[in-house]
Motif scaffolding. Structure first.
Motif, PDB file in Angstrom:
ATOM      1  N   ARG A  87       0.865  -1.183   0.000  1.00 10.40           N
ATOM      2  CA  ARG A  87       0.000   0.000   0.000  1.00 10.40           C
ATOM      3  C   ARG A  87       0.901   1.233   0.000  1.00 10.40           C
ATOM      4  O   ARG A  87       1.528   1.537   0.992  1.00 10.40           O
ATOM      5  CB  ARG A  87      -0.908  -0.025   1.217  1.00 10.40           C
ATOM      6  CG  ARG A  87      -1.903  -1.159   1.175  1.00 10.40           C
ATOM      7  CD  ARG A  87      -2.571  -1.397   2.492  1.00 10.40           C
ATOM      8  NE  ARG A  87      -3.173  -0.188   3.031  1.00 10.40           N
ATOM      9  CZ  ARG A  87      -4.222  -0.158   3.825  1.00 10.40           C
ATOM     10  NH1 ARG A  87      -4.782  -1.279   4.197  1.00 10.40           N
ATOM     11  NH2 ARG A  87      -4.697   0.963   4.272  1.00 10.40           N
ATOM     12  N   VAL A 100      -7.327   2.305  -0.384  1.00 15.19           N
ATOM     13  CA  VAL A 100      -6.059   2.269  -1.108  1.00 15.19           C
ATOM     14  C   VAL A 100      -6.195   3.054  -2.407  1.00 15.19           C
ATOM     15  O   VAL A 100      -7.086   2.799  -3.210  1.00 15.19           O
ATOM     16  CB  VAL A 100      -5.648   0.808  -1.429  1.00 15.19           C
ATOM     17  CG1 VAL A 100      -4.379   0.780  -2.251  1.00 15.19           C
ATOM     18  CG2 VAL A 100      -5.496   0.009  -0.165  1.00 15.19           C
ATOM     19  N   ALA A 115      -1.053   1.332  -5.038  1.00 15.93           N
ATOM     20  CA  ALA A 115      -0.520   0.069  -4.519  1.00 15.93           C
ATOM     21  C   ALA A 115       0.211  -0.660  -5.633  1.00 15.93           C
ATOM     22  O   ALA A 115      -0.026  -0.406  -6.812  1.00 15.93           O
ATOM     23  CB  ALA A 115      -1.645  -0.802  -3.974  1.00 15.93           C
TER      24      ALA A 115
END
Length: 114
Positions: free
Chosen positions: A7, A15, A18
């Motif tokens: 992340r 998120v 990522a």
């Protein structure tokens, strides 16, 4: 946990950036957590951190898809197929190392007005 994701950026718990990372220690730690949850069926999300002194710590185990699941699916984790196979009584063959490393996911929020 079958597909480790780093992340990079999180906004409001979601998120936004990522990438997939092959880290043997994280993969093996996740596998041990799954083995310890013997009898658990379905999908779980395991969150681990790598501490500044390079130790791996499990910080969360959730019975749901994680927010970064689109990245995992894009990198080769066919979760929908694996779940259907489980529900049909068949055992999916899931390899711990069978995913594309370095895949990057970027999300953005956009407002629409009418």
């Amino acid at each position: 946990m079958r597909r480790p994701r780093e992340r990079i950026e999180v906004r409001g718990g979601e998120v936004t950036k990522a990438r997939t990372v092959k880290h043997d220690g994280i993969i093996q730690t996740g596998a041990r957590v799954v083995e310890a949850l013997d009898g658990c069926r379905g999908l779980i999300t395991i969150q681990l951190i790598l501490t500044p002194d390079r130790r791996i710590r499990v910080i969360e185990i959730n019975p749901r898809f994680g927010g970064g699941v689109p990245l995992a699916i894009h990198a080769g984790a066919d979760f929908p197929r694996w779940l259907l196979m489980e529900w049909l009584g068949r055992r999916p063959r899931i390899r711990l190392d069978n995913f594309r490393e370095g895949m990057l996911m970027l999300r953005y929020h956009q407002a629409f007005f009418r």
